[in-house]
Design a protein around this motif. Structure first.
Motif, short mmCIF file in Angstrom:
data_model
loop_
_atom_site.label_atom_id
_atom_site.label_comp_id
_atom_site.label_asym_id
_atom_site.label_seq_id
_atom_site.Cartn_x
_atom_site.Cartn_y
_atom_site.Cartn_z
N MET A 85 0.81 -1.12 0.01
CA MET A 85 -0.12 0.05 -0.14
C MET A 85 0.93 1.38 0.04
O MET A 85 2.14 1.10 0.34
N PRO A 86 0.32 2.48 -0.36
CA PRO A 86 0.97 3.65 -0.36
C PRO A 86 1.09 4.07 0.95
O PRO A 86 0.72 5.41 1.52
N ALA A 87 1.84 3.35 1.96
CA ALA A 87 1.91 3.77 3.43
C ALA A 87 3.00 3.05 4.29
O ALA A 87 3.44 2.14 3.55
N THR A 88 3.51 3.63 5.12
CA THR A 88 4.48 2.70 5.99
C THR A 88 3.57 2.37 7.37
O THR A 88 2.71 3.09 7.72
N VAL A 89 4.08 1.20 7.73
CA VAL A 89 3.39 0.62 9.13
C VAL A 89 4.51 0.85 10.29
O VAL A 89 5.49 0.25 10.10
N ASN A 90 4.11 1.58 11.42
CA ASN A 90 4.90 1.57 12.65
C ASN A 90 4.17 1.00 13.57
O ASN A 90 2.95 0.82 13.87
N TYR A 91 4.91 0.23 14.62
CA TYR A 91 4.38 -0.57 15.50
C TYR A 91 4.49 0.12 17.29
O TYR A 91 5.83 0.40 17.33
N ASP A 92 3.57 -0.02 17.73
CA ASP A 92 3.85 0.01 19.40
C ASP A 92 4.45 -1.26 19.82
O ASP A 92 3.39 -2.39 20.03
N TYR A 93 5.52 -1.44 20.23
CA TYR A 93 6.02 -2.65 20.59
C TYR A 93 5.74 -3.19 21.79
O TYR A 93 5.60 -4.33 22.25
N GLY A 94 5.18 -2.21 22.76
CA GLY A 94 4.51 -2.82 23.96
C GLY A 94 3.16 -3.39 23.75
O GLY A 94 2.81 -4.65 24.20
#
Length: 247
Positions: free
Chosen positions: A134-143
């Protein structure tokens, strides 16, 4: 800036329904594992129960729930990574069932098998997320990611305990309903860990050749539910046939 997400509630409900049906089928099939008379029967029982749980209750639920998520942009799915996530789900559930169903039941074996299965299931989820193009990046909350792994392990231990300690049909129905909540809880916790950010319209290589959404969620539900239903019918027929031979 994070992109807002909304859900198609029909697909959310279908994801829960397939998780319950897959869990019930797996619980029914798992009974045959400790009763197997030889290695061939045990392997077949593990593969059947592992397929029902891993591919039906977990992978199909995950993919339908992924398709239920609407971030306001066109998304396709990498076929190879999507297929790999299904293999991981099947292997993790089959491995957990084999470990806990081989020989005498013990809490130590349950903990080891539940951890193996839970880590595999959570890994399948994030592999499925990685398949998104997709035209987006994915960031994660590792908690929250860690919490999703804890839920996956706890749900796996519960599923394995139920599979080898409950026999009555009403108990299995209740257990399947609870397992559906646990499986969906792990998935939607994992989704809550993710934040999607617009990258300016840049799509990854292979985007045009990826699996497209359309009616894919409903299609996967219908195919999976049909296969699980046929598996249950075959299982009950074989039970009746064996009972008739023993009379």
């Amino acid at each position: 800036m994070p992109m807002p997400m909304s859900y198609n509630w029909l697909l959310v409900l279908l994801s829960y329904a397939v998780a319950v049906l897959g869990s019930f089928t797996a619980l029914q099939l798992a009974v045959a594992i400790p009763l197997a008379r030889n290695q061939r029967q045990k392997t077949a029982a593990v593969a059947m129960a592992g397929g029902a749980m891993g591919l039906g209750a977990i992978w199909a639920m995950h993919f339908i729930a992924m398709l239920a998520c609407d971030s306001g942009m066109d998304v396709t799915y990498d076929p190879a990574i999507t297929a790999l996530s299904a293999v991981v789900a099947f292997a993790a559930c089959s491995g957990g069932l084999l470990l806990v169903g081989d020989g005498q039941f013990s809490w130590l074996k349950l903990a080891g098998a539940g951890t193996c299965m839970g880590v595999g299931v959570a890994s399948m989820h994030y592999l499925g997320m990685a398949a998104m193009m997709m035209p987006a990046t994915v960031n994660y909350d590792y908690g929250v990611v860690f919490l999703s792994f804890v839920i996956a392990v706890a749900a796996s231990m519960a599923a394995l305990w139920l599979a080898f300690n409950l026999r009555g049909p009403l108990q299995m129905i209740g257990s399947a309903l609870v397992m559906g909540v646990a499986v969906c809880g792990m998935h939607y916790t994992g989704m809550a860990a993710a934040t999607f950010e617009d990258n300016g319209g840049q799509v990854p290589d292979g985007y045009a050749d990826g699996l497209r959404v359309g009616n894919l969620g409903v299609t996967i539900f219908v195919i999976t539910a049909t296969l699980l239903g046929l598996t249950l019918v075959l299982h009950y027929w074989r039970q009746r046939y064996r009972s008739s031979l023993s009379i």
